[in-house]
Design a protein around this motif. Sequence first.
Motif, PDB file in Angstrom:
ATOM      1  N   SER A  31       0.820  -1.205   0.000  1.00 21.06           N
ATOM      2  CA  SER A  31       0.000   0.000   0.000  1.00 21.06           C
ATOM      3  C   SER A  31       0.859   1.262   0.000  1.00 21.06           C
ATOM      4  O   SER A  31       0.599   2.218  -0.746  1.00 21.06           O
ATOM      5  N   TYR A  41       2.157   1.004 -14.322  1.00 20.02           N
ATOM      6  CA  TYR A  41       1.989  -0.426 -14.592  1.00 20.02           C
ATOM      7  C   TYR A  41       2.547  -1.250 -13.440  1.00 20.02           C
ATOM      8  O   TYR A  41       3.497  -0.844 -12.795  1.00 20.02           O
ATOM      9  N   ILE A  73      -3.711  -6.739  -6.493  1.00 13.49           N
ATOM     10  CA  ILE A  73      -4.947  -6.450  -7.229  1.00 13.49           C
ATOM     11  C   ILE A  73      -5.723  -5.333  -6.542  1.00 13.49           C
ATOM     12  O   ILE A  73      -6.189  -4.389  -7.191  1.00 13.49           O
ATOM     13  N   ASN A  74      -5.876  -5.422  -5.227  1.00 12.08           N
ATOM     14  CA  ASN A  74      -6.619  -4.391  -4.493  1.00 12.08           C
ATOM     15  C   ASN A  74      -6.003  -3.012  -4.668  1.00 12.08           C
ATOM     16  O   ASN A  74      -6.709  -2.026  -4.892  1.00 12.08           O
ATOM     17  N   GLU A  75      -4.689  -2.921  -4.575  1.00 11.21           N
ATOM     18  CA  GLU A  75      -4.023  -1.623  -4.720  1.00 11.21           C
ATOM     19  C   GLU A  75      -4.076  -1.137  -6.167  1.00 11.21           C
ATOM     20  O   GLU A  75      -4.245   0.063  -6.410  1.00 11.21           O
ATOM     21  N   ALA A  76      -3.946  -2.052  -7.123  1.00  4.88           N
ATOM     22  CA  ALA A  76      -4.037  -1.659  -8.531  1.00  4.88           C
ATOM     23  C   ALA A  76      -5.413  -1.090  -8.846  1.00  4.88           C
ATOM     24  O   ALA A  76      -5.538  -0.080  -9.541  1.00  4.88           O
ATOM     25  N   VAL A  77      -6.455  -1.724  -8.326  1.00  2.00           N
ATOM     26  CA  VAL A  77      -7.818  -1.217  -8.529  1.00  2.00           C
ATOM     27  C   VAL A  77      -7.974   0.137  -7.836  1.00  2.00           C
ATOM     28  O   VAL A  77      -8.497   1.098  -8.423  1.00  2.00           O
ATOM     29  N   LYS A  78      -7.515   0.234  -6.607  1.00  2.00           N
ATOM     30  CA  LYS A  78      -7.629   1.468  -5.820  1.00  2.00           C
ATOM     31  C   LYS A  78      -6.971   2.648  -6.533  1.00  2.00           C
ATOM     32  O   LYS A  78      -7.520   3.747  -6.566  1.00  2.00           O
ATOM     33  N   TYR A  79      -5.792   2.428  -7.115  1.00  2.00           N
ATOM     34  CA  TYR A  79      -5.034   3.502  -7.755  1.00  2.00           C
ATOM     35  C   TYR A  79      -5.180   3.526  -9.272  1.00  2.00           C
ATOM     36  O   TYR A  79      -4.477   4.268  -9.950  1.00  2.00           O
ATOM     37  N   LYS A  80      -6.082   2.706  -9.812  1.00  2.00           N
ATOM     38  CA  LYS A  80      -6.343   2.646 -11.254  1.00  2.00           C
ATOM     39  C   LYS A  80      -5.058   2.425 -12.046  1.00  2.00           C
ATOM     40  O   LYS A  80      -4.738   3.140 -12.989  1.00  2.00           O
ATOM     41  N   ASN A  82      -2.686  -0.112 -14.367  1.00  2.00           N
ATOM     42  CA  ASN A  82      -2.710  -1.263 -15.272  1.00  2.00           C
ATOM     43  C   ASN A  82      -1.856  -2.362 -14.670  1.00  2.00           C
ATOM     44  O   ASN A  82      -0.713  -2.120 -14.280  1.00  2.00           O
TER      45      ASN A  82
END
Length: 103
Positions: A31, A41, A73-80, A82
């Motif tokens: 995080s 990315y 995955i959670n952090e990638a979704v949170k911060y948009k 790729n």
Amino acid sequence: MLDDLSGGFEDHIPKGATFVQGSVVDHELVSELFAEHKFDYVYHLAAYAAEGLSHFIRRFNYNTNLVGSINLINEAVKYKVNASFSRLRSRCMARASCLCRSR
């Protein structure tokens, strides 16, 4: 580059790469890295693949391979961000890193 070096050595890290020794299982660290570096990315290659040991270290494999992936995955979704995820085949017998390129 994030790697716990459980299956590798720091001198194998490419020159010029930013390296953080730690694990994708460490949610707080993951995080913090996402918040600090504003990645474009994420290439998630971290997995523990040891065919002969898998039956004896199930919890370790579960944490590294599943929980670590969920953290990213959670952090990638949170911060948009790729993200690309890849599972190593067990015969590779390798521990890869989570590679991130920042803006």
